[in-house]
Enzyme design. Structure first.
Site, mmCIF file in Angstrom:
data_model
loop_
_atom_site.group_PDB
_atom_site.id
_atom_site.type_symbol
_atom_site.label_atom_id
_atom_site.label_comp_id
_atom_site.label_asym_id
_atom_site.label_seq_id
_atom_site.Cartn_x
_atom_site.Cartn_y
_atom_site.Cartn_z
ATOM 1 N N LYS A 120 4.509 9.105 -7.103
ATOM 2 C CA LYS A 120 4.992 8.038 -6.228
ATOM 3 C C LYS A 120 5.999 7.151 -6.952
ATOM 4 O O LYS A 120 7.074 6.843 -6.417
ATOM 5 C CB LYS A 120 3.823 7.190 -5.715
ATOM 6 C CG LYS A 120 4.249 6.045 -4.804
ATOM 7 C CD LYS A 120 3.046 5.439 -4.120
ATOM 8 C CE LYS A 120 2.219 4.601 -5.054
ATOM 9 N NZ LYS A 120 2.887 3.327 -5.416
ATOM 10 N N ASP A 138 3.081 5.692 -0.148
ATOM 11 C CA ASP A 138 2.045 4.743 -0.530
ATOM 12 C C ASP A 138 1.079 4.593 0.639
ATOM 13 O O ASP A 138 1.131 5.363 1.609
ATOM 14 C CB ASP A 138 2.674 3.395 -0.923
ATOM 15 C CG ASP A 138 3.286 2.675 0.273
ATOM 16 O OD1 ASP A 138 3.417 3.293 1.361
ATOM 17 O OD2 ASP A 138 3.631 1.490 0.129
#
Length: 214
Positions: A120, A138
């Site tokens: 991420k 997320d």
């Protein structure tokens, strides 16, 4: 969502925010990397408060190392998991100096090899700093993708892969920002603002809710 729904969905988000940006504050690629690393399980507001104190004092890998672990912790102790984040950041700064001449690499594998930097974080850096059409999933994006029917998946990686398949190429570079901001301010976890949502017409959840009220 059908391909036609997806086109209308992103065209509407684009019209609402033509030039979306991260809410993390930074002035260099290294500062961005630090801010994203610190943002795990923390709010952008909280990270910005800490980095406003940290960056004027230390905003390079060597300057962070010169602070030492305790010195770094004193600037970021208001952020959750600050001790482990400080340790990872110190290790990352050391590797940046040893392997990359102090520069943040523009390479996924090299980024993910840095302590505290997962997929991420790498996606955010590649997208925001280098303009690559990556999508960092997320909690907000995971929720929006599943709730709307845009890209359902059981894991963040599944959602990411499906988003990359389904989001039209012309929207892909900014898709991360549109989706995270939409999830943060409109498509909230506990109280989604469906009545005020501009993309409700193409959202599976909103359509189900509307059908249930008939």
């Amino acid at each position: 969502m059908t391909p036609r729904d997806i086109e209308a969905f992103f065209a509407t988000l684009q019209a609402e925010r033509p030039h979306p940006q991260t809410e993390l504050e930074y002035t260099s690629v290294f500062e961005l990397l630090v801010a994203v690393l610190l943002s795990a399980q923390a709010t952008d507001v909280g990270v910005n408060k800490a980095t406003r104190r940290l960056f004027p004092v230390a905003n390079t890998p060597q300057a962070i190392l010169d602070l030492g672990p305790e010195g770094l912790e004193s600037y970021i102790r208001t952020i959750g998991l600050y001790r482990s984040k400080a340790r990872h950041l110190m290790q990352t700064c050391r590797l940046l100096l040893e392997r990359h001449g102090g520069e943040v690499p523009r390479d996924r594998a090299a980024l993910e090899a840095l302590p505290g930097v997962g997929r991420k974080t790498a996606n955010v850096v590649l997208n925001v700093a280098f303009g690559e059409p990556t999508i960092a999933v997320d909690t907000h994006i995971f929720r929006v993708a599943n709730r709307t029917g845009l890209a359902p998946g059981k894991t963040p990686l599944q959602v990411e892969q499906k988003l990359l398949q389904r989001v039209p190429e012309r929207y892909r570079e900014d898709a991360h920002h549109w989706l995270i901001l939409h999830g943060r301010y409109v498509c909230r976890a506990r109280a989604p603002q469906c009545a005020q949502c501009r993309v409700a017409a193409w959202c599976d959840h909103a359509r189900r809710e509307a059908k249930g009220r008939r």
